[in-house]
Design an enzyme around this catalytic site. Structure first.
Site, PDB file in Angstrom:
ATOM      1  N   ASP A  93       2.133  -3.706  -2.741  1.00 42.41           N
ATOM      2  CA  ASP A  93       2.269  -3.543  -1.290  1.00 42.41           C
ATOM      3  C   ASP A  93       3.602  -4.159  -0.852  1.00 42.41           C
ATOM      4  O   ASP A  93       3.898  -5.316  -1.176  1.00 42.41           O
ATOM      5  CB  ASP A  93       1.086  -4.288  -0.636  1.00 42.41           C
ATOM      6  CG  ASP A  93       0.919  -3.977   0.828  1.00 42.41           C
ATOM      7  OD1 ASP A  93       1.367  -2.908   1.276  1.00 42.41           O
ATOM      8  OD2 ASP A  93       0.306  -4.819   1.535  1.00 42.41           O
ATOM      9  N   GLY A 192      -1.144  -7.931  10.938  1.00 38.29           N
ATOM     10  CA  GLY A 192      -1.704  -9.169  11.465  1.00 38.29           C
ATOM     11  C   GLY A 192      -2.841  -8.941  12.452  1.00 38.29           C
ATOM     12  O   GLY A 192      -3.318  -7.821  12.639  1.00 38.29           O
ATOM     13  N   HIS A 234       0.169   1.631   7.739  1.00 35.16           N
ATOM     14  CA  HIS A 234       0.032   0.179   7.534  1.00 35.16           C
ATOM     15  C   HIS A 234      -0.551  -0.427   8.810  1.00 35.16           C
ATOM     16  O   HIS A 234      -0.695   0.243   9.820  1.00 35.16           O
ATOM     17  CB  HIS A 234       1.412  -0.438   7.242  1.00 35.16           C
ATOM     18  CG  HIS A 234       1.858  -0.190   5.837  1.00 35.16           C
ATOM     19  ND1 HIS A 234       1.974  -1.187   4.914  1.00 35.16           N
ATOM     20  CD2 HIS A 234       2.191   0.957   5.199  1.00 35.16           C
ATOM     21  CE1 HIS A 234       2.361  -0.686   3.764  1.00 35.16           C
ATOM     22  NE2 HIS A 234       2.512   0.623   3.903  1.00 35.16           N
ATOM     23  N   ASN A 277      -4.084   1.058   5.344  1.00 39.25           N
ATOM     24  CA  ASN A 277      -3.967  -0.309   4.813  1.00 39.25           C
ATOM     25  C   ASN A 277      -4.713  -1.312   5.672  1.00 39.25           C
ATOM     26  O   ASN A 277      -4.467  -1.399   6.890  1.00 39.25           O
ATOM     27  CB  ASN A 277      -2.490  -0.723   4.790  1.00 39.25           C
ATOM     28  CG  ASN A 277      -1.709  -0.056   3.683  1.00 39.25           C
ATOM     29  OD1 ASN A 277      -2.171   0.904   3.073  1.00 39.25           O
ATOM     30  ND2 ASN A 277      -0.524  -0.570   3.426  1.00 39.25           N
ATOM     31  N   ILE A 278      -5.574  -2.079   5.026  1.00 42.44           N
ATOM     32  CA  ILE A 278      -6.382  -3.060   5.757  1.00 42.44           C
ATOM     33  C   ILE A 278      -6.397  -4.380   4.996  1.00 42.44           C
ATOM     34  O   ILE A 278      -6.832  -4.431   3.850  1.00 42.44           O
ATOM     35  CB  ILE A 278      -7.819  -2.525   5.950  1.00 42.44           C
ATOM     36  CG1 ILE A 278      -7.773  -1.272   6.840  1.00 42.44           C
ATOM     37  CG2 ILE A 278      -8.734  -3.604   6.559  1.00 42.44           C
ATOM     38  CD1 ILE A 278      -9.046  -0.473   6.899  1.00 42.44           C
ATOM     39  N   SER A 280      -5.983  -7.756   7.262  1.00 44.60           N
ATOM     40  CA  SER A 280      -6.380  -8.798   8.231  1.00 44.60           C
ATOM     41  C   SER A 280      -7.877  -8.818   8.503  1.00 44.60           C
ATOM     42  O   SER A 280      -8.464  -9.893   8.659  1.00 44.60           O
ATOM     43  CB  SER A 280      -5.622  -8.599   9.550  1.00 44.60           C
ATOM     44  OG  SER A 280      -4.247  -8.759   9.338  1.00 44.60           O
TER      45      SER A 280
HETATM   46  O1  G3H Z   1       1.395  -6.307   4.916  1.00 44.26           O
HETATM   47  C1  G3H Z   1       1.066  -7.445   4.707  1.00 44.26           C
HETATM   48  C2  G3H Z   1      -0.226  -7.736   4.012  1.00 44.26           C
HETATM   49  O2  G3H Z   1      -1.216  -8.059   4.956  1.00 44.26           O
HETATM   50  C3  G3H Z   1      -0.046  -8.802   2.986  1.00 44.26           C
HETATM   51  O3  G3H Z   1       0.054 -10.039   3.583  1.00 44.26           O
HETATM   52  O4  G3H Z   1       2.065 -11.070   2.542  1.00 44.26           O
HETATM   53  O5  G3H Z   1       0.333 -12.491   3.597  1.00 44.26           O
HETATM   54  O6  G3H Z   1      -0.139 -11.329   1.427  1.00 44.26           O
HETATM   55  P1  G3H Z   1       0.632 -11.316   2.724  1.00 44.26           P
HETATM   56  P1  13P Z   2      -3.335  -5.380   8.665  1.00 42.22           P
HETATM   57  O1  13P Z   2      -2.629  -6.651   8.927  1.00 42.22           O
HETATM   58  O2  13P Z   2      -3.544  -4.613   9.936  1.00 42.22           O
HETATM   59  O3  13P Z   2      -4.612  -5.560   7.938  1.00 42.22           O
HETATM   60  O4  13P Z   2      -2.386  -4.457   7.754  1.00 42.22           O
HETATM   61  C1  13P Z   2      -2.318  -4.655   6.364  1.00 42.22           C
HETATM   62  C2  13P Z   2      -1.204  -3.907   5.724  1.00 42.22           C
HETATM   63  O5  13P Z   2      -0.580  -3.040   6.297  1.00 42.22           O
HETATM   64  C3  13P Z   2      -0.898  -4.251   4.334  1.00 42.22           C
HETATM   65  O6  13P Z   2       0.218  -3.560   3.879  1.00 42.22           O
HETATM   66 ZN    ZN Z   3       1.720  -3.226   5.354  1.00 40.09          ZN
END
Ligand code: G3H
Ligand code: 13P
Ligand code: ZN
Length: 332
Positions: A93, A192, A234, A277-278, A280
């Site tokens: 990701d 977020g 995303h 993408n999920i 949060s």
């Molecule tokens: O897009 C971001 C995802 O929620 C991943 O978050 O970088 O804190 O692992 P992280």
């Molecule tokens: P959220 O913060 O909405 O869950 O999105 C996650 C995401 O896009 C990871 O790439």
């Molecule tokens: Zn993302």
């Protein structure tokens, strides 16, 4: 050098084709630890859904890439043991460099994202093309997700104060030049648990924030330019208010939380959006349950006693998404 096929994983190619023509989206759930992985697999096996297990650079730093890769191998075996083999993708990701994507591909990832959305258009094209050339020339074809447009909020090491919607006029050129397998776009989602500023929202009778709608007009324009091409969203957590309230009831503080309403994601999933993408929402569910158990049982100190209920709640959340939001249930 490990090929993802040795781990029992698949790339996204066929899965996306089926999702676009079937009018549903694949769940892309982030994971960093064993309980998240177990709950994702339990939910996806029970609902017979294909799944994309996502690893961010933050997750790599937290959990170690080799451990995560072996957890993905374990996930394949776990699904088998639970009685139903579902297609499982291991996806990077928000990869931010060629070297990171190459490293993940050589470790056994079946899919990578190269996120050049913060670069100039030409630099984004050049970087994405380079990753695609490498990924596609592997003995086992690795799929690549690119991104056009910028989401507001924090994306790992990439952060942006404002979003820039994807420009439909750029997508044909970008897809043609880079040969990406899927395209992440910006139509108003963000990462977020506080996706919009309160001043961008209205409030319902209970004071709950109601966000502005996603820009489905931009999505439609993009679909007209590249019909049937797999689109990724995303920042698609819904930020369930019940979890926010539970966290606050048990001592947390999550001011101005607001996500993407489920009906908008249901609508998106029926379109060319084939990966949602999920992350949060899982964090919220887990935190809510951990806080609840630790407050209600102050003498508890066995981590299994608070991680277990969190894992059960996560499974419920993911099953709900697959069945009632993404439409991926029954598609494996
Ligand atoms: O897009 C971001 C995802 O929620 C991943 O978050 O970088 O804190 O692992 P992280
Ligand atoms: P959220 O913060 O909405 O869950 O999105 C996650 C995401 O896009 C990871 O790439
Ligand atoms: Zn993302």
């Amino acid at each position: 050098m490990t090929s993802y096929k040795e781990l029992g994983l698949v790339n996204t190619k066929e899965l996306f084709k089926k999702a676009v023509s079937g009018g549903y989206a694949l769940p892309a759930y982030n994971f960093n630890n064993m309980e998240q992985m177990q709950s994702i697999i339990q939910a996806c096996v029970e609902t017979k859904s294909p799944v994309i297990l996502q690893v961010s650079s933050g997750a790599r730093k937290y959990a170690n890439q080799n451990i995560l890769k072996n957890m993905a191998r374990g996930a394949v075996e776990y699904a088998h043991e639970l009685g139903y083999d579902i297609p499982i993708v291991l996806h990077l990701d928000h990869g931010d460099s060629f070297e990171l994507c190459k490293d993940c591909i050589e470790t056994g990832f079946s899919s990578v994202m190269i996120d050049g959305s913060h670069l100039s258009y030409d630099e984004n094209v050049a970087l994405t093309k380079k990753v695609c050339e490498f990924a596609h020339s592997q003995k086992d074809y690795v799929t690549v997700e690119g991104e056009l447009g910028v989401l507001a909020g924090v994306e790992d090491d990439v952060s942006s104060e404002h979003s820039h919607y994807t420009q439909p006029s750029e997508v044909i050129d970008f897809v043609g030049k880079t040969k990406v397998d899927s395209l992440a776009i910006s139509i108003g989602t963000s990462h977020g648990r506080a996706k919009f500023k309160p001043e961008q929202c209205t409030r319902d009778a209970n004071g709950i924030l109601i966000p502005p709608p996603l820009r489905f007009d931009i999505l439609e324009e993009i679909e007209k330019k590249i019909p049937g091409f797999p689109i990724v969203l995303h920042g698609s957590s819904s930020v369930p208010i019940e979890y926010v309230h539970m966290i606050e009831k048990y001592g947390g503080k999550l001011t101005d939380s607001v996500g993407i309403p489920e009906e908008q994601l249901r609508k998106a999933a029926k379109s060319a959006v084939c990966k949602i993408n999920i992350d949060s929402d899982g964090r919220l569910a887990m935190t809510a349950l951990v806080r609840k158990v630790l407050v209600e049982k102050p003498d508890e100190f066995d981590p299994r006693k608070w991680l277990g209920p969190a894992r059960d709640e996560l499974k419920k959340l993911y099953s709900h998404k697959n069945q009632n939001v993404l439409g991926s249930a029954g598609q494996a």
